[in-house]
Motif scaffolding. Structure first.
Motif, PDB file in Angstrom:
ATOM      1  N   ALA A   1      32.248 -53.497  24.259  1.00  0.00           N
ATOM      2  CA  ALA A   1      31.939 -52.512  23.224  1.00  0.00           C
ATOM      3  C   ALA A   1      33.205 -51.771  22.815  1.00  0.00           C
ATOM      4  O   ALA A   1      34.158 -51.666  23.591  1.00  0.00           O
ATOM      5  CB  ALA A   1      30.903 -51.525  23.744  1.00  0.00           C
TER       6      ALA A   1
ATOM      7  N   SER B   1      26.148 -52.343  34.546  1.00  0.00           N
ATOM      8  CA  SER B   1      26.501 -51.530  33.392  1.00  0.00           C
ATOM      9  C   SER B   1      26.302 -52.248  32.073  1.00  0.00           C
ATOM     10  O   SER B   1      26.700 -51.765  31.028  1.00  0.00           O
ATOM     11  CB  SER B   1      27.961 -51.076  33.493  1.00  0.00           C
ATOM     12  OG  SER B   1      28.807 -52.197  33.590  1.00  0.00           O
ATOM     13  N   GLY B   2      25.698 -53.417  32.074  1.00  0.00           N
ATOM     14  CA  GLY B   2      25.437 -54.107  30.815  1.00  0.00           C
ATOM     15  C   GLY B   2      26.714 -54.701  30.252  1.00  0.00           C
ATOM     16  O   GLY B   2      27.637 -55.072  30.954  1.00  0.00           O
ATOM     17  N   ASN B   3      26.769 -54.796  28.938  1.00  0.00           N
ATOM     18  CA  ASN B   3      27.921 -55.420  28.285  1.00  0.00           C
ATOM     19  C   ASN B   3      28.874 -54.407  27.718  1.00  0.00           C
ATOM     20  O   ASN B   3      29.513 -54.629  26.716  1.00  0.00           O
ATOM     21  CB  ASN B   3      27.440 -56.360  27.177  1.00  0.00           C
ATOM     22  CG  ASN B   3      26.643 -55.607  26.117  1.00  0.00           C
ATOM     23  OD1 ASN B   3      26.403 -54.427  26.248  1.00  0.00           O
ATOM     24  ND2 ASN B   3      26.231 -56.337  25.079  1.00  0.00           N
ATOM     25  N   SER B   4      28.987 -53.238  28.386  1.00  0.00           N
ATOM     26  CA  SER B   4      29.830 -52.173  27.866  1.00  0.00           C
ATOM     27  C   SER B   4      31.289 -52.581  27.762  1.00  0.00           C
ATOM     28  O   SER B   4      32.045 -52.017  26.994  1.00  0.00           O
ATOM     29  CB  SER B   4      29.690 -50.914  28.729  1.00  0.00           C
ATOM     30  OG  SER B   4      30.115 -51.169  30.036  1.00  0.00           O
TER      31      SER B   4
ATOM     32  N   SER C   1      32.727 -46.095  21.715  1.00  0.00           N
ATOM     33  CA  SER C   1      31.282 -46.208  21.524  1.00  0.00           C
ATOM     34  C   SER C   1      30.541 -45.667  22.736  1.00  0.00           C
ATOM     35  O   SER C   1      31.089 -45.551  23.839  1.00  0.00           O
ATOM     36  CB  SER C   1      30.895 -47.665  21.293  1.00  0.00           C
ATOM     37  OG  SER C   1      31.063 -48.419  22.493  1.00  0.00           O
ATOM     38  N   LYS C   2      29.280 -45.357  22.529  1.00  0.00           N
ATOM     39  CA  LYS C   2      28.451 -44.864  23.622  1.00  0.00           C
ATOM     40  C   LYS C   2      28.293 -45.915  24.711  1.00  0.00           C
ATOM     41  O   LYS C   2      28.301 -45.607  25.911  1.00  0.00           O
ATOM     42  CB  LYS C   2      27.089 -44.451  23.074  1.00  0.00           C
ATOM     43  CG  LYS C   2      26.195 -43.728  24.063  1.00  0.00           C
ATOM     44  CD  LYS C   2      24.923 -43.241  23.383  1.00  0.00           C
ATOM     45  CE  LYS C   2      24.047 -42.436  24.340  1.00  0.00           C
ATOM     46  NZ  LYS C   2      22.831 -41.918  23.660  1.00  0.00           N
ATOM     47  N   GLN C   3      28.182 -47.204  24.294  1.00  0.00           N
ATOM     48  CA  GLN C   3      28.001 -48.293  25.264  1.00  0.00           C
ATOM     49  C   GLN C   3      29.202 -48.426  26.199  1.00  0.00           C
ATOM     50  O   GLN C   3      29.055 -48.776  27.370  1.00  0.00           O
ATOM     51  CB  GLN C   3      27.774 -49.619  24.524  1.00  0.00           C
ATOM     52  CG  GLN C   3      26.469 -49.702  23.750  1.00  0.00           C
ATOM     53  CD  GLN C   3      26.507 -48.927  22.442  1.00  0.00           C
ATOM     54  OE1 GLN C   3      27.594 -48.539  21.981  1.00  0.00           O
ATOM     55  NE2 GLN C   3      25.345 -48.674  21.847  1.00  0.00           N
TER      56      GLN C   3
ATOM     57  N   VAL D   1      29.139 -46.293  29.506  1.00  0.00           N
ATOM     58  CA  VAL D   1      28.147 -46.490  30.567  1.00  0.00           C
ATOM     59  C   VAL D   1      28.875 -46.789  31.874  1.00  0.00           C
ATOM     60  O   VAL D   1      29.753 -47.659  31.939  1.00  0.00           O
ATOM     61  CB  VAL D   1      27.187 -47.640  30.216  1.00  0.00           C
ATOM     62  CG1 VAL D   1      26.220 -47.897  31.382  1.00  0.00           C
ATOM     63  CG2 VAL D   1      26.413 -47.310  28.953  1.00  0.00           C
TER      64      VAL D   1
END
Length: 467
Positions: A14, A8-11, A18-20, A23
């Motif tokens: 965030a 999921s990345g660095n959500s 936020s949109k991030q 995720v």
């Protein structure tokens, strides 16, 4: 069930809204998203039940009956009209913002506006200032309606690329069914709060505002978006040659307005909704006048309720069916079958065939609801999913336009016919035949929809920048 298998990345770092931060993490099931969407759509579907407040609002001062200082029905009618206008405007103009900030912030904003609109309206009832009802439910609540309508739909389309119609049908069915919960709940609350000094509307607005805010906020907190390039396990997008109407590319929201496909689909939705919404608004009067001295007011109310059920069911059934037969073919059925049924309905009424009359309108209303639920998937097929929420929002201006055109056609043509000596039982004949013609025009518009030209597609660089 399909679940997330990508990181999921660095959500986690965030900002929460936020949109991030939305995720989905590994192990998240996409089937958790439809309930989040329904938590919003079942609430905003209350708009279809607002008419239950009209009568009580004419007695805020008189309590048992309208007094000279009470509001008139004509003044109150603007509350719902403003809400629909601002639904269309907010959906159209907030499209880019929705795509930039993501569904969580958009849905929470919708919760604040829709719930807050009820609270402002409650203050308007308490102070007996109708301008606060216009501002509260009409403007602020209408903005909540628009944002709440489009944001879950675009998210569902991204989670269900293999079942776009079914996914959007589930959510938009909730919008159609929200009134079935809101109407009896509102009446029960007004009866509970009614007293010698209060009609119970202000208190009901407060309870509904808080309840809808909580429900919509839960939906906003639960919503998730898939990671970039995610797709369901075992699913492979169809090659362009296999299904020319489903694009594997994306079109920017502003570029979509430069394509003929956008305006053709706009007309497709406008004509389908125009043909249904005017009839829906006059269903009770229409069946009583068509079968004079046969259908009571109570039976006519039952007819309206039946139409609402078919309207709601059609949203899921037709949208799901479009996954198998294609969006374009689904609208071909709407326009061809609808035109035939509208042409036949006056004959059913004239010959006293009430069962066929009712059945015809029930089928017509399934296609009316199905048109709303199928169009987001149609747009995703044509323009891709990157900006489908914003494109859908702009297309909903067709709904606002149809909301004016449909009732005007039905009401004014009927009034003209009656004024020129046509019996009330026959006054709808010309109207429904005009509706049949409009559906034939819609058939032609749908026929002209082709694959979007490659020149409108975004490049990989543009897509990465979101520009």
């Amino acid at each position: 069930m399909s679940s997330i298998t990508e990181p999921s990345g660095n959500s986690g770092s965030a900002p929460f809204f936020s949109k991030q931060a939305t995720v989905a993490k590994p192990g998240f099931s996409r089937w958790m998203v439809p309930p989040a969407a329904l938590a919003v759509h079942l609430c905003i579907g209350q708009a279809y039940a607002f008419s239950v407040f009209n009568g009580p609002l004419t007695k805020v001062i008189g309590i048992t009956q309208s007094s000279a200082d009470d509001w008139s029905l004509t003044s109150l009618g603007w509350i719902f009209s403003l809400a629909i206008v601002f639904l269309g405007l907010s959906a159209a103009f907030a499209g880019k913002w929705l795509e930039r900030v993501g569904p969580r912030r958009t849905m929470f904003t919708a919760a604040c506006c829709f719930g807050g609109g009820f609270l402002v309206s409650a203050l308007g009832v308490y102070l007996h200032q109708i301008v606060l009802l216009y501002l509260g439910y009409g403007v602020i609540g209408g903005i909540g309606l628009g944002l709440g309508y489009v944001s879950p739909v675009s998210t569902l389309i991204r989670w269900f690329p293999d079942r776009r119609g079914m996914a959007t049908g589930m959510a938009i069915m909730g919008f159609g069914g929200g009134a079935m919960i809101a109407a009896p709940l509102s009446v029960a609350l007004m009866n509970h709060f009614r007293s010698a000094t209060s009609i119970g509307v202000a208190e009901t607005f407060i309870v509904l505002g808080i309840a809808y805010f909580i429900s919509m906020t839960i939906g906003a907190l639960a919503i998730r978006v898939p990671p970039a390039d995610w797709k369901p396990a075992g699913w492979t997008p169809a090659a362009t040659g296999q299904n020319k109407m489903i694009s594997r590319n994306h079109v920017h929201i502003d570029q979509a307005l430069k394509t003929p496909q956008f305006y053709l689909i706009w007309l497709v939705l406008f004509l389908n909704v125009t043909a249904g919404i005017g009839i829906l608004g006059q269903a009770s009067v229409m069946i009583q006048e068509s079968f004079k001295n046969t259908v009571t007011a109570a039976a006519a109310a039952g007819f309206v309720g039946l139409l609402s059920l078919f309207n709601m069911g059609g949203r899921f059934v037709w949208a799901s069916a479009s996954d198998w037969i294609g969006r374009k073919n689904t609208y071909f059925i709407f326009f061809a079958l609808g035109a035939v049924l509208y042409y036949l309905v006056p004959g059913f009424a004239a010959s006293g065939q009430m069962a066929l009359f009712v059945l015809a309108y029930c089928v017509i209303l399934t296609m009316y609801g199905g048109g709303f639920a199928t169009v987001p998937a149609y747009l995703a097929d044509m323009f891709g999913t990157a900006f489908v929420g914003g494109i859908h929002g702009r297309l909903l201006t067709a709904w606002a336009a149809a909301g004016v055109a449909g009732p005007v056609l039905v009401n004014y043509i009927r009034a003209y016919e009656v004024a020129h000596g046509v019996a009330k039982a026959d006054a709808y004949t010309m109207t429904v035949h005009i509706m049949a013609v409009l559906l034939v025009v819609g058939f032609v518009c749908n026929l002209l929809v082709k694959r979007v030209d490659d020149k409108h597609h975004m490049t990989d660089t543009q897509l990465a920048k979101g520009a």
